[in-house]
Scaffold this motif. Structure first.
Motif, PDB file in Angstrom:
ATOM      1  N   VAL A 108       0.838  -1.201   0.000  1.00  0.00           N
ATOM      2  CA  VAL A 108       0.000   0.000   0.000  1.00  0.00           C
ATOM      3  C   VAL A 108       0.875   1.253   0.000  1.00  0.00           C
ATOM      4  CG1 VAL A 108      -1.653   1.358   1.351  1.00  0.00           C
ATOM      5  CG2 VAL A 108      -1.933  -1.113   1.161  1.00  0.00           C
ATOM      6  N   TYR A 109       1.872   1.241   0.878  1.00  0.00           N
ATOM      7  CA  TYR A 109       2.655   2.442   1.093  1.00  0.00           C
ATOM      8  C   TYR A 109       3.528   2.808  -0.099  1.00  0.00           C
ATOM      9  CZ  TYR A 109       3.734   6.010   4.385  1.00  0.00           C
ATOM     10  OH  TYR A 109       3.779   7.203   5.034  1.00  0.00           O
ATOM     11  N   ASN A 110       4.193   1.820  -0.633  1.00  0.00           N
ATOM     12  CA  ASN A 110       5.155   2.122  -1.695  1.00  0.00           C
ATOM     13  C   ASN A 110       4.523   2.163  -3.073  1.00  0.00           C
ATOM     14  OD1 ASN A 110       7.243   2.391   0.081  1.00  0.00           O
ATOM     15  ND2 ASN A 110       7.804   0.247  -0.006  1.00  0.00           N
ATOM     16  N   ASN A 111       3.302   1.642  -3.169  1.00  0.00           N
ATOM     17  CA  ASN A 111       2.603   1.708  -4.431  1.00  0.00           C
ATOM     18  C   ASN A 111       3.484   1.186  -5.576  1.00  0.00           C
ATOM     19  OD1 ASN A 111       0.402   2.236  -5.898  1.00  0.00           O
ATOM     20  ND2 ASN A 111       0.342   4.443  -5.468  1.00  0.00           N
ATOM     21  N   PHE A 112       4.024  -0.008  -5.387  1.00  0.00           N
ATOM     22  CA  PHE A 112       5.001  -0.543  -6.328  1.00  0.00           C
ATOM     23  C   PHE A 112       4.420  -0.651  -7.733  1.00  0.00           C
ATOM     24  CE2 PHE A 112       6.525  -2.306  -2.278  1.00  0.00           C
ATOM     25  CZ  PHE A 112       7.784  -1.725  -2.296  1.00  0.00           C
ATOM     26  N   ALA A 113       5.248  -0.290  -8.695  1.00  0.00           N
ATOM     27  CA  ALA A 113       4.809  -0.326 -10.084  1.00  0.00           C
ATOM     28  C   ALA A 113       4.610  -1.779 -10.527  1.00  0.00           C
ATOM     29  CB  ALA A 113       5.812   0.365 -10.981  1.00  0.00           C
ATOM     30  N   ASP A 114       5.532  -2.642 -10.109  1.00  0.00           N
ATOM     31  CA  ASP A 114       5.347  -4.047 -10.454  1.00  0.00           C
ATOM     32  C   ASP A 114       5.943  -4.956  -9.379  1.00  0.00           C
ATOM     33  OD1 ASP A 114       8.128  -4.319 -10.859  1.00  0.00           O
ATOM     34  OD2 ASP A 114       7.907  -3.577 -12.893  1.00  0.00           O
ATOM     35  N   VAL A 115       5.766  -6.235  -9.573  1.00  0.00           N
ATOM     36  CA  VAL A 115       6.176  -7.211  -8.576  1.00  0.00           C
ATOM     37  C   VAL A 115       7.693  -7.199  -8.374  1.00  0.00           C
ATOM     38  CG1 VAL A 115       6.211  -9.675  -8.010  1.00  0.00           C
ATOM     39  CG2 VAL A 115       4.178  -8.661  -9.031  1.00  0.00           C
ATOM     40  N   ASN A 116       8.448  -6.946  -9.457  1.00  0.00           N
ATOM     41  CA  ASN A 116       9.906  -6.951  -9.341  1.00  0.00           C
ATOM     42  C   ASN A 116      10.406  -5.860  -8.393  1.00  0.00           C
ATOM     43  OD1 ASN A 116      10.262  -9.125 -11.028  1.00  0.00           O
ATOM     44  ND2 ASN A 116      10.402  -7.845 -12.871  1.00  0.00           N
ATOM     45  N   ASP A 117       9.823  -4.669  -8.529  1.00  0.00           N
ATOM     46  CA  ASP A 117      10.185  -3.578  -7.620  1.00  0.00           C
ATOM     47  C   ASP A 117       9.943  -4.008  -6.180  1.00  0.00           C
ATOM     48  OD1 ASP A 117      10.886  -1.938  -9.603  1.00  0.00           O
ATOM     49  OD2 ASP A 117       9.142  -0.603  -9.480  1.00  0.00           O
ATOM     50  N   PHE A 118       8.821  -4.642  -6.005  1.00  0.00           N
ATOM     51  CA  PHE A 118       8.435  -5.057  -4.671  1.00  0.00           C
ATOM     52  C   PHE A 118       9.418  -6.084  -4.111  1.00  0.00           C
ATOM     53  CE2 PHE A 118       5.740  -7.810  -1.911  1.00  0.00           C
ATOM     54  CZ  PHE A 118       5.679  -6.913  -0.858  1.00  0.00           C
ATOM     55  N   MET A 119       9.777  -7.056  -4.938  1.00  0.00           N
ATOM     56  CA  MET A 119      10.704  -8.087  -4.486  1.00  0.00           C
ATOM     57  C   MET A 119      12.074  -7.495  -4.157  1.00  0.00           C
ATOM     58  SD  MET A 119       8.862 -10.657  -4.257  1.00  0.00           S
ATOM     59  CE  MET A 119      10.109 -11.876  -3.795  1.00  0.00           C
ATOM     60  N   LYS A 120      12.486  -6.522  -4.976  1.00  0.00           N
ATOM     61  CA  LYS A 120      13.769  -5.866  -4.743  1.00  0.00           C
ATOM     62  C   LYS A 120      13.763  -5.200  -3.361  1.00  0.00           C
ATOM     63  CE  LYS A 120      14.927  -3.781  -8.647  1.00  0.00           C
ATOM     64  NZ  LYS A 120      14.909  -2.514  -9.384  1.00  0.00           N
ATOM     65  N   GLU A 121      12.694  -4.476  -3.121  1.00  0.00           N
ATOM     66  CA  GLU A 121      12.543  -3.764  -1.852  1.00  0.00           C
ATOM     67  C   GLU A 121      12.563  -4.749  -0.683  1.00  0.00           C
ATOM     68  OE1 GLU A 121      12.211  -0.516  -1.351  1.00  0.00           O
ATOM     69  OE2 GLU A 121      11.693  -0.583   0.782  1.00  0.00           O
ATOM     70  N   LEU A 122      11.838  -5.818  -0.856  1.00  0.00           N
ATOM     71  CA  LEU A 122      11.729  -6.822   0.190  1.00  0.00           C
ATOM     72  C   LEU A 122      13.106  -7.414   0.498  1.00  0.00           C
ATOM     73  CD1 LEU A 122       9.751  -8.312   1.992  1.00  0.00           C
ATOM     74  CD2 LEU A 122       9.374  -9.951   0.171  1.00  0.00           C
ATOM     75  N   LYS A 123      13.848  -7.715  -0.575  1.00  0.00           N
ATOM     76  CA  LYS A 123      15.180  -8.302  -0.394  1.00  0.00           C
ATOM     77  C   LYS A 123      16.114  -7.353   0.343  1.00  0.00           C
ATOM     78  CE  LYS A 123      15.491 -11.566  -4.156  1.00  0.00           C
ATOM     79  NZ  LYS A 123      15.605 -11.421  -5.601  1.00  0.00           N
ATOM     80  N   SER A 124      16.095  -6.078  -0.049  1.00  0.00           N
ATOM     81  CA  SER A 124      17.030  -5.134   0.570  1.00  0.00           C
ATOM     82  C   SER A 124      16.691  -4.929   2.042  1.00  0.00           C
ATOM     83  CB  SER A 124      17.052  -3.803  -0.183  1.00  0.00           C
ATOM     84  OG  SER A 124      15.905  -3.063   0.125  1.00  0.00           O
ATOM     85  N   LEU A 125      15.395  -4.891   2.348  1.00  0.00           N
ATOM     86  CA  LEU A 125      15.002  -4.733   3.743  1.00  0.00           C
ATOM     87  C   LEU A 125      15.349  -5.982   4.556  1.00  0.00           C
ATOM     88  CD1 LEU A 125      11.693  -2.760   3.698  1.00  0.00           C
ATOM     89  CD2 LEU A 125      13.538  -2.408   5.303  1.00  0.00           C
ATOM     90  N   LYS A 126      15.175  -7.120   3.899  1.00  0.00           N
ATOM     91  CA  LYS A 126      15.461  -8.391   4.560  1.00  0.00           C
ATOM     92  C   LYS A 126      16.955  -8.464   4.908  1.00  0.00           C
ATOM     93  CE  LYS A 126      14.184 -12.966   5.190  1.00  0.00           C
ATOM     94  NZ  LYS A 126      15.373 -13.244   5.949  1.00  0.00           N
TER      95      LYS A 126
END
Ligand code: ZN
Length: 158
Positions: free
Chosen positions: A129-147
């Motif tokens: 919701v917050y990041n309003n990711f353009a696509d799933v890849n952006d989201f996965m990238k974000e998730l990985k870096s935070l992880k």
């Protein structure tokens, strides 16, 4: 300070003392013209922190709104209202370093880092919701870096 009796600006402070449990200060003053005494109260102007939205609009920081958005991410998750209170309070404290304005992305990131420690599902919901990711890849990238960041932090703790 203008004397309430004669209107003279020529006065002096006799005594200043803080009022318990508040940030206000009480001052006893005496007018040098009419010699009458009076009391004034001084309190800091309340500072409203403005949030800079991604489209550059500003709106006042709203604790309730942040609370509600975290609660939405935590629906049917084992996250107590006390925990949500705690997240909001911590985020609020951390952003108080910002003097007048704080980007909404900062609030989002801080909230996410805390959610990651608490509940992965709530974290993913909030992130989407917050990041309003353009696509799933952006989201996965974000998730990985935070992880990665998260794991690093945990290693340091040990
Ligand atoms: Zn006076």
């Amino acid at each position: 300070m203008k004397c309430p009796f004669c209107g003279s600006f020529d006065g002096q402070v006799l005594d200043s003392r803080p009022i318990e449990h508040t940030s206000a200060i009480r001052r006893r003053r005496q007018c040098n013209q009419c010699k009458k005494r009076y009391t004034t109260y001084e309190r800091p102007e309340e500072v409203i922190l403005m949030v800079i939205k991604s489209d550059n609009r500003r709106e006042p920081f709203d604790r309730k709104k942040l609370w509600a958005s975290i609660a939405r991410a935590c629906v049917k998750r084992p996250v107590s209202t006390e925990t949500i209170d705690k997240i909001v309070s911590e985020v609020e404290t951390e952003i108080s370093d910002y003097i007048m304005e704080v980007p909404s992305s900062v609030i989002g990131q801080k909230t996410l880092q805390k959610l990651l420690d608490i509940d992965t599902v709530a974290y993913i919901r909030f992130a989407s919701v917050y990041n309003n990711f353009a696509d799933v890849n952006d989201f996965m990238k974000e998730l990985k870096s935070l992880k990665k960041e998260h794991d690093k932090k945990n290693i340091k703790k040990k």
